[in-house]
Write a protein that holds these residues in place. Structure first.
Motif, mmCIF file in Angstrom:
data_model
loop_
_atom_site.group_PDB
_atom_site.id
_atom_site.type_symbol
_atom_site.label_atom_id
_atom_site.label_comp_id
_atom_site.label_asym_id
_atom_site.label_seq_id
_atom_site.Cartn_x
_atom_site.Cartn_y
_atom_site.Cartn_z
ATOM 1 N N GLY A 6 28.874 42.904 13.264
ATOM 2 C CA GLY A 6 27.988 41.870 13.559
ATOM 3 C C GLY A 6 28.516 40.685 13.739
ATOM 4 N N ILE A 7 29.928 40.462 13.521
ATOM 5 C CA ILE A 7 30.781 39.388 13.953
ATOM 6 C C ILE A 7 31.015 39.703 15.204
ATOM 7 C CG2 ILE A 7 32.775 38.357 13.761
ATOM 8 C CD1 ILE A 7 32.650 38.853 10.680
ATOM 9 N N SER A 8 31.308 40.745 15.942
ATOM 10 C CA SER A 8 31.623 41.184 17.369
ATOM 11 C C SER A 8 30.704 40.795 18.047
ATOM 12 C CB SER A 8 32.160 42.364 17.609
ATOM 13 O OG SER A 8 33.326 42.906 16.666
ATOM 14 N N LEU A 9 29.260 41.143 17.786
ATOM 15 C CA LEU A 9 27.958 40.944 18.523
ATOM 16 C C LEU A 9 27.825 39.424 18.702
ATOM 17 C CD1 LEU A 9 25.786 43.986 17.366
ATOM 18 C CD2 LEU A 9 27.341 43.996 19.343
ATOM 19 N N ALA A 10 27.875 38.868 17.494
ATOM 20 C CA ALA A 10 27.510 37.514 17.436
ATOM 21 C C ALA A 10 28.558 36.637 18.653
ATOM 22 C CB ALA A 10 27.656 36.859 16.239
ATOM 23 N N ILE A 11 29.893 36.926 18.474
ATOM 24 C CA ILE A 11 30.810 36.338 19.505
ATOM 25 C C ILE A 11 30.411 36.754 20.885
ATOM 26 C CG2 ILE A 11 33.250 36.523 20.122
ATOM 27 C CD1 ILE A 11 33.934 36.832 17.419
ATOM 28 N N MET A 12 29.863 37.975 21.097
ATOM 29 C CA MET A 12 29.535 38.680 22.543
ATOM 30 C C MET A 12 28.512 37.404 22.777
ATOM 31 S SD MET A 12 27.924 42.054 23.450
ATOM 32 C CE MET A 12 26.225 41.569 22.646
ATOM 33 N N MET A 13 27.536 37.352 21.961
ATOM 34 C CA MET A 13 26.226 36.738 22.520
ATOM 35 C C MET A 13 26.846 35.093 22.743
ATOM 36 S SD MET A 13 23.668 38.344 22.916
ATOM 37 C CE MET A 13 22.913 39.997 22.649
ATOM 38 N N PHE A 14 27.491 34.483 21.766
ATOM 39 C CA PHE A 14 27.974 33.289 22.047
ATOM 40 C C PHE A 14 28.649 32.967 23.462
ATOM 41 C CE2 PHE A 14 30.909 29.944 21.754
ATOM 42 C CZ PHE A 14 30.474 28.855 21.071
ATOM 43 N N LEU A 15 29.505 33.851 23.681
ATOM 44 C CA LEU A 15 30.039 33.600 25.053
ATOM 45 C C LEU A 15 29.421 34.029 26.327
ATOM 46 C CD1 LEU A 15 33.822 35.319 23.979
ATOM 47 C CD2 LEU A 15 33.281 32.786 24.453
ATOM 48 N N GLN A 16 28.520 34.949 26.187
ATOM 49 C CA GLN A 16 27.602 35.373 27.033
ATOM 50 C C GLN A 16 26.846 34.171 27.656
ATOM 51 O OE1 GLN A 16 27.089 38.307 28.705
ATOM 52 N NE2 GLN A 16 25.704 37.734 30.053
ATOM 53 N N TYR A 17 26.324 33.399 26.554
ATOM 54 C CA TYR A 17 25.279 31.985 26.973
ATOM 55 C C TYR A 17 26.064 30.867 27.045
ATOM 56 C CZ TYR A 17 21.442 35.516 26.806
ATOM 57 O OH TYR A 17 20.671 36.500 27.231
ATOM 58 N N PHE A 18 27.499 30.840 26.570
ATOM 59 C CA PHE A 18 28.110 29.715 26.830
ATOM 60 C C PHE A 18 28.533 29.501 28.242
ATOM 61 C CE2 PHE A 18 32.439 27.727 27.365
ATOM 62 C CZ PHE A 18 32.317 26.767 26.569
ATOM 63 N N ILE A 19 28.864 30.922 28.804
ATOM 64 C CA ILE A 19 29.439 30.735 30.231
ATOM 65 C C ILE A 19 28.010 30.329 31.168
ATOM 66 C CG2 ILE A 19 29.901 32.481 32.259
ATOM 67 C CD1 ILE A 19 31.173 34.216 29.819
#
Length: 400
Positions: A6-19
């Motif tokens: 869950g933490i890994s997926l949350a970091i992935m989503m955060f960076l995906q849309y931060f970019i």
């Protein structure tokens, strides 16, 4: 779902849309500052159109190549690292026509990663219906943080927005290789038609859905005005920290999305969609009459209405599409809806919005009041068309 996953997926989503949020919101403002051509607003519309074109292309890439031959996390890693290089190259381009191709190339690399990130998330959840919204919300947080960072650093007009996006893209590219393994699907039936969702065209035989589908394409024209020119407008009239303030639209989006399932079942799809279209009209009227003096509240109202504009039309639209399609063609139907709106609709809208903005250039900037009334009038037209012709069976409107 395990906590670490869950933490890994949350970091992935955060960076995906931060970019995405780091460069997309301020793109028009950046181009006006660094690319000196007479018809810059037309070129801004073209640059935003590049992302829409990529949206039309990406289903083929994901459906016919990525899903069939490569592990999703590895493919995403390669695309983000490649995208970082292109983002950095964008800072060195000052010719409008070349810049369009750079943005198009980057968009072709970036847009498939949205589907790939969703695929990775869904495949590693034990209860996607409950777990995905809590993971996806970190993407909204990423977009908001990008806006606050860009404003806080005072770089809305600077090429550093691309540098920050590139750095985050490298970070996500490398991080992708340690995400949970998501191997290629064994049988995706990878035809071009299936990748695009052609089988969902059967939905268009339903008169109510066809009326909605046409309205969804048309409402993307007002949407394009906001994406392409809102930040430029706010900067031009002197609003401080425009990118940060526009992030309140994402706060609004996150809040209103929680109300969608409840209201969808209570008031029905037609009223939901009508509320969404009314919000588009109100937003642009607010922008037309807003200023940085006594009318500042109107500017904030226009920004905060983003949650109603987007959630009540597009999120409701995805839910309506899913219920109309049924289980068999659900994925294809969502793909077709995305292609029609963020692809075809946005191609039309971005080109048209650039032309309109360029038509109202004044010596001191733009006649923004006249510009904002154009999408307001279009939204009024779409609303009237929808109210007059859309008729849906009650069981679809109220069905849980």
């Amino acid at each position: 779902m395990k906590t670490n996953t869950g933490i890994s997926l949350a970091i992935m989503m955060f960076l995906q849309y931060f970019i995405w949020g780091a460069w997309y919101v301020t793109l028009g403002t950046y181009m006006s500052e660094h690319i000196k051509v007479a018809d810059i607003d037309t070129k801004i519309g073209d640059a935003y159109m590049a992302l829409a074109i990529a949206t039309m292309i990406s289903p083929f890439f994901v459906g016919m190549i990525a899903d069939r031959f490569f592990a999703a996390q590895k493919m995403m890693g390669v695309l983000h690292i490649g995208g970082a290089v292109v983002l950095y190259l964008a800072t060195m381009v000052f010719d409008a026509d070349v810049f369009f191709w750079v943005v198009l190339l980057y968009s072709i690399l970036y847009m498939p990663t949205i589907a790939l990130s969703n695929s990775i998330a869904f495949q590693h959840m034990t209860d996607p219906g409950k777990q995905f919204p809590w993971i996806r919300v970190f993407g909204t947080v990423g977009w908001i943080v990008a806006g606050f960072l860009i404003s806080g650093m005072g770089i809305e007009k600077s090429s550093n927005t691309f540098v920050i996006a590139a750095a985050a893209s490298v970070a996500l590219g490398l991080f992708s290789f340690i995400l949970p393994n998501t191997p290629p699907k064994k049988d995706t039936g990878g035809s071009a038609g299936k990748a695009l969702g052609v089988e969902a065209f059967a939905l268009l035989k339903d008169k109510a859905y066809l009326i909605f589908f046409i309205a969804a394409i048309l409402i993307c024209v007002p949407l394009s005005f906001y994406y392409g020119f809102a930040n430029k407008f706010l900067n031009e009239i002197g609003m401080e920290n425009a990118a940060r303030n526009m992030s309140f639209g994402q706060f609004s989006e996150a809040i209103f999305i929680l109300a969608i399932p409840f209201l969808f079942n209570r008031i029905g799809v037609k009223k939901m969609l009508v509320i969404g279209m009314l919000a588009w009209i109100l937003r642009y009227v607010a922008f037309a009459y807003g200023d940085t003096g006594s009318g500042t509240w109107l500017l904030y109202a226009g920004i905060i209405l983003h949650g109603v504009c987007y959630d009540f039309f597009f999120v409701t639209g995805y839910m309506y599409t899913e219920k109309k399609a049924g289980e068999k063609i659900k994925s294809a139907a969502q793909g077709l809806f995305t292609f029609a709106t963020y692809g075809l609709g946005m191609v039309i809208g971005t080109k048209f919005s650039g032309y309109i903005a360029n038509s109202y250039v004044t010596e001191g900037g733009h006649d923004w009041k006249s510009i904002w009334f154009v999408p307001a009038y279009i939204a009024i037209g779409v609303l009237i068309y929808f109210i007059l012709f859309f008729r849906e069976k009650k069981q679809i409107q109220s069905k849980a």
